[in-house]
Design an enzyme around this catalytic site. Structure first.
Site, PDB file in Angstrom:
ATOM      1  N   ARG A   4     -73.054 110.539  37.845  1.00 29.51           N
ATOM      2  CA  ARG A   4     -73.192 110.623  39.298  1.00 29.51           C
ATOM      3  C   ARG A   4     -74.572 110.154  39.742  1.00 29.51           C
ATOM      4  O   ARG A   4     -75.469 109.934  38.937  1.00 29.51           O
ATOM      5  CB  ARG A   4     -72.960 112.076  39.726  1.00 29.51           C
ATOM      6  CG  ARG A   4     -71.537 112.559  39.489  1.00 29.51           C
ATOM      7  CD  ARG A   4     -70.590 111.988  40.513  1.00 29.51           C
ATOM      8  NE  ARG A   4     -70.998 112.384  41.840  1.00 29.51           N
ATOM      9  CZ  ARG A   4     -70.475 113.383  42.531  1.00 29.51           C
ATOM     10  NH1 ARG A   4     -69.478 114.072  42.016  1.00 29.51           N
ATOM     11  NH2 ARG A   4     -70.914 113.686  43.730  1.00 29.51           N
ATOM     12  N   ASP A  42     -65.781 110.706  44.965  1.00 30.47           N
ATOM     13  CA  ASP A  42     -67.086 110.098  44.691  1.00 30.47           C
ATOM     14  C   ASP A  42     -67.021 108.624  44.324  1.00 30.47           C
ATOM     15  O   ASP A  42     -68.023 107.926  44.395  1.00 30.47           O
ATOM     16  CB  ASP A  42     -67.813 110.873  43.593  1.00 30.47           C
ATOM     17  CG  ASP A  42     -67.016 110.943  42.292  1.00 30.47           C
ATOM     18  OD1 ASP A  42     -65.922 110.355  42.227  1.00 30.47           O
ATOM     19  OD2 ASP A  42     -67.487 111.593  41.346  1.00 30.47           O
ATOM     20  N   PRO A  54     -57.144 112.168  40.581  1.00 34.07           N
ATOM     21  CA  PRO A  54     -58.408 111.593  41.042  1.00 34.07           C
ATOM     22  C   PRO A  54     -59.038 110.606  40.070  1.00 34.07           C
ATOM     23  O   PRO A  54     -59.979 109.913  40.420  1.00 34.07           O
ATOM     24  CB  PRO A  54     -59.296 112.833  41.200  1.00 34.07           C
ATOM     25  CG  PRO A  54     -58.784 113.802  40.202  1.00 34.07           C
ATOM     26  CD  PRO A  54     -57.314 113.543  40.083  1.00 34.07           C
ATOM     27  N   TYR A  79     -63.968 115.027  33.876  1.00 39.91           N
ATOM     28  CA  TYR A  79     -62.567 115.402  33.997  1.00 39.91           C
ATOM     29  C   TYR A  79     -62.083 115.725  32.595  1.00 39.91           C
ATOM     30  O   TYR A  79     -62.220 114.896  31.693  1.00 39.91           O
ATOM     31  CB  TYR A  79     -61.712 114.241  34.529  1.00 39.91           C
ATOM     32  CG  TYR A  79     -62.012 113.846  35.953  1.00 39.91           C
ATOM     33  CD1 TYR A  79     -61.456 114.551  37.011  1.00 39.91           C
ATOM     34  CD2 TYR A  79     -62.814 112.754  36.241  1.00 39.91           C
ATOM     35  CE1 TYR A  79     -61.717 114.185  38.333  1.00 39.91           C
ATOM     36  CE2 TYR A  79     -63.078 112.379  37.555  1.00 39.91           C
ATOM     37  CZ  TYR A  79     -62.519 113.094  38.594  1.00 39.91           C
ATOM     38  OH  TYR A  79     -62.771 112.735  39.884  1.00 39.91           O
TER      39      TYR A  79
END
Lengths: 649, 649
Positions: free
Chosen positions: A261, A75, A353, A270
């Site tokens: 987001r 993302d 990530p 996370y």
């Protein structure tokens, strides 16, 4: 955007004239193809979108899944990636939909109540002026959508062939040396095989790459034996920074990296989980979503986290792995063999990530490869150029792996306070410092290609300190002379496989006979040694290989278009229409002068040569004709019938 | 953009959840419809796009032509229109494709050689800071495409019904008082009739409007007996300002208005032709394209104009005509009758194209009407509100006609020099002065609605001098508190039929108990007289009628989200997720502070109430509760079951 050059047409200007046969693509896979791309991830689609722009290149992209990705895991979109998206023409769409990462907050244990967290810092996510684009967050699936849209509208009307798995690959001889077997994976045709031959195959097929397997290459590296969880959630919380990016380190719960987001409500979290045993894999733990949420709630204390909906979640162990070479040519055979198979993206490098690098570096891999393949396939460059892909990108991937290892280690380390510098573990303030120091890295703008065939040496770097050779062209504002439009100079460059030569004029009168830019333009237009003359084919537009643009220091209202060099008002297309978009002036409206911003020598001016993938190839004096010619002569192939000398405008 | 509020979903966030039955629209015309729009021009499509946003309103749009417009005649998009496009969500797409009008050049006879033209001036096309958007040029057909895209993705999945001509209309009684007969015009169904009944019919069917005809209204005005030609050309020329907007006045050839078009090559040229006799129509002259080109070449001397391709051309006579009322209610029956049929755009006003106003004013007509129809149809407002459409827009059209008459006269008048101020005709310098003076007008930002039911008086205008009551909300930069995003405050407002209340805080601590904004928010959330309480239905989001946003003077890093009024962190949707986009801070990064830019009283702060069509309805003190309540009470209908008092966040 420029269109209507070869005649007026109605409708969407992004919809290109179809190449012959392009509309019949759905009649099945061909027997031979110039380029076969395996895998419809960000790397594969970037390459497909790039190659689809050339009507004379045949390209297919296959994907094991049965249709476009609906929900991706990546993302983060770095500033540098936005610059590339802009060249592809869809930056605006991403900017509109995405979450903009403006600031990053840091949280550490509250010194008063160490079981709680407290904010310890808040910094700009990207340093001022690093890019004209922000760092943004948008689901990978939407990035795919935008690429698919470009491909559909391209001359090749390229659409992926889904439900096809690579089941065999052999490299032989001839024009189409790579023999490939594809297996249908959709229920109606399951197990059916189709063979075809390709000039080039590019494996963008992920960490478990079949292409890499057939090459006999491996992802090598280590795992940090640390489990993490990740979840995209809709949640109600009183944590005040829920719409900022956060790095949270708690005493008891471990760490969280929180990324808001797109859409204003969704958040990615996370969260650090348990340490794993030696050789233990996280899957064996059977970690549940409830455990993930509980772990996050523990870090968040004293704030609440009431998860209402989970859009996606996963657990993973941290690891950094890298392939030693990104093509089929063994290091020992570099001088005797040409590459025909490449791998890119996760097929070459995997890592954690949380630095938001994966999708970005993968797309830059194939943006690097795309124009090189196009040059070779179109007979413009020697095939040896293709060696540079693995050379350039493997080094970048190595940096990424090193950076990621360090960053991941910091985020999983136990905490110590700044008062105990000798204690083991990490001080949260170090974490914040490391983040700020590496801001350019995570923004994707720190990539530097080492001197090579394609990257010049720094002899003349002093003429334009801000256009660092080997780094991406750092755009700056300018006023277009022909229509007085304030714009970004770099936005004149599209992802069209062309080279750009920016001639930054000296302070003298550019309209005077014998000006340095005037002489350069004359040489470029007329001299048999000029790359424009040597590499542009008869009948092609004069700027189809090397797109020459000039930037002047004067106020744009003080210059007379009609007294400028002919090459800067070129006649193009079937009507010989003049292109009025080759000349720019500095934007003098306060703090926006490109000569100041990029440290260009005002007395001497300079040439800045930029590759099709937006990297600065070389900085040269305005009269560096020989060096410019030599740069291209090293890898380009002269055309049999060069472009005719230009008629006077 | 905000999405995922009621649960995560994949795919294009612009694709709304379909309303029940929306997907079956192609099963033919219904028997009854809330709104029938006649005509798929800019006015009709703006209205259709606006109404399609409401799943509970049934709407159809019919068009005589057999499909979407391929090549339109209008092309000028004023700054104000870009602001509206931004609310509809497609400003970025227009910016990317369009030509940007940055400067306008003026040319007059060369004093040395009066048969030639010479540049006499060059000015910014739009004054600095007038709008965050530029004035741009893009073919009307592309604007249609963008609207059609919005309609297709709306809850109503609205698609025009083409090949249908309005052949009958009668206004009667009942819930659906307007009986309409539509005639198929496609060869397969030619002559077939279909009748249906509508609550409202809106005629956006152009200068020869059938709807206007059935109302018995007429376009009245006069013609200046002056023929003009217009052509979109691809041409080679040595005229240096070919990529600027130009007003050219020559001694022998008459005048030209030149507008560069999108794509970098196309140019529109308006050229003055002959004077016509009394009552003579230009068609009778049979003017050819060759004559048009020759006339332009004559004006251009000493520059050449070699026309290579003509995309479109036409001849017309200048005229300004206006309808006295834009609905079906005769002036004498205002108190006793409610409007059910409206006309908009060219059906109401026609004029010369050179000021670039036609498409813009037409779209603003229906942007004005759209939310009013939605309010009434959804039971939110009294139907008397609909009288305000004709009241407001007829006055604006009258201004337009007057402006256009003056401007057109100037451009067709014989020239005199500034040395002979008493001679007849026009001095070219006057033309330039007039253009600059009326820049705000042509930018579309000069529209002021007179005090009325919807437009407050200027009693408290001093609290925010820059938000002039009755004009469009003039956006300015701000930093969103929740995510630190630098943005334009006005861009928080979408074309969704909602009211916006911007509470500009005083200089005090907004987190303190009893702050003016805090008290206002408490009143809005809880008081039975508050418009939020009174007009928001149970189960609806708290901001679904009145969207309250606050703007603070402090640096955004100094404010604590968790100490802000609950109304500014509202719980919404089925999960009760918090909306973090209600609070903003001034952008303190130099010259961008909205309090300075818009002259807001820093000691007192103020409320600025903005209509769904972006016009400033009222400026009030932060404690002007009574006046705010009274404003809405004048035309809104309270809901039977109001929204529940908010639970604490």
């Amino acid at each position: 955007m420029q269109f209507h050059l070869n005649g007026f047409h109605t409708g969407d200007p992004d919809l290109a004239q179809p190449a012959p046969g392009a509309e019949s693509q759905d009649s099945g896979m061909p027997e031979t193809v110039d380029v076969l791309i395996v895998g419809c991830g960000p790397a594969g689609l970037t390459l497909a979108a790039q190659l689809a722009a050339f009507p004379d290149i045949s390209v297919r992209i296959v994907e094991q899944k049965d249709g476009p990705l609906q929900l991706g895991q990546a993302d983060g979109i770095a500033c540098r990636t936005m610059e590339m998206f802009n060249a592809f023409g869809f930056a605006e769409r991403v900017l509109r939909e995405a979450y903009w990462v403006s600031e990053t907050a840091f949280w550490k244990p509250d010194t008063e109540a160490p079981g709680n967290i407290a904010r310890s810092g808040r910094v700009d996510d990207v340093e001022e002026g690093l890019s004209e684009f922000p760092h943004v967050i948008l689901n990978q699936a939407r990035v795919h959508d935008f690429y698919l849209d470009i491909m559909r509208k391209s001359p090749n009307r390229l659409v992926p062939d889904y439900s096809r798995r690579l089941s065999g690959m052999e490299i032989g001889e001839g024009d189409y040396p790579v023999a490939v077997t594809l297996e249908h994976t959709d229920p109606a045709h399951e197990g059916q095989l189709k063979t075809l031959r390709a000039r080039y195959v590019v494996g963008c097929d992920g960490a478990r790459s079949a292409v890499r397997g057939f090459l006999g290459r491996e992802l090598r590296g280590d795992s940090a034996n640390q489990a993490w969880g990740v979840m995209d959630v809709l949640a109600v919380t009183d944590f005040p920074d829920i719409r900022l990016k956060n790095v949270i380190q708690s005493t008891e719960g471990g760490s969280i990296v929180l990324i808001p987001r797109e859409g204003g409500y969704l958040v990615r979290i996370y969260v650090e989980l348990d340490e794993l045993g030696q050789d233990e894999r996280v899957r064996s733990r059977n970690i549940t979503l409830e455990e993930l949420i509980a772990a996050a709630q523990k870090v968040f204390r004293p704030y609440s986290l009431d998860v209402k909906e989970v859009a996606w979640w996963s657990v993973y162990e941290i690891g950094q792995r890298l392939t030693d070479k990104f093509d089929d040519v063994p290091a020992a055979e570099l001088d005797t063999r040409l590459p025909h198979v490449f791998i890119a993206g996760d097929a070459c490098h995997t890592h954690s990530p949380k630095a938001g690098q994966g999708m970005n570096v993968s797309m830059q891999d194939t943006f690097n490869l795309g124009w090189k393949l196009a040059h070779v396939l179109r007979g413009q460059a020697k095939p040896e150029l293709l060696h540079s892909y693995s050379d350039e990108r493997q080094a970048i991937a190595k940096n990424l792996i090193d950076f990621d290892r360090e960053w991941a280690k910091m985020l999983s380390a136990p905490l110590r306070s700044s008062d105990e510098p000798e204690a083991p573990g990490v001080d949260p303030e170090e974490v914040q410092r490391y983040f700020v120091q590496h801001g350019r890295y995570t923004a994707g703008t720190a990539t530097v290609y080492a001197p090579s065939l394609l990257t010049g040496t720094s002899e003349h770097q002093g003429l334009a300190e801000g256009f660092v050779i080997g780094t991406r062209f750092h755009s700056a504002p300018a006023i277009r002379l022909g229509d007085a439009k304030p714009m970004h100079l770099g936005h004149a460059a599209e992802a069209d496989g062309r080279w750009r030569l920016y001639a930054f004029a000296d302070a003298g009168d550019p309209m005077a006979v014998g000006s340095a830019v005037g002489k350069l333009c004359d040489w470029l237009a007329d001299d048999p040694a000029s790359p424009v003359v040597k590499y542009t084919a008869e009948g092609a537009d004069i700027d189809s290989i090397l797109d020459v643009r000039a930037v002047f220091q004067q106020n744009h209202r003080d210059l007379r278009l009609q007294d400028m060099p002919t090459l800067l008002l070129p006649a193009k297309g079937r009507h010989g229409l003049r292109d009025y978009e080759k000349m720019f002036c500095a934007d003098l409206s306060g703090g926006r002068d490109i000569f100041d911003l990029r440290g260009i020598d005002r007395a001497k001016g300079c040439m800045v040569l930029v590759r099709p993938d937006q990297y600065v190839a070389q900085v040269l004096p305005l009269d560096g004709y020989g060096a410019l010619a030599a740069y291209f002569d090293a890898f380009m192939l002269p055309v049999a019938a060069p472009v005719k000398a230009m008629e006077p405008a």
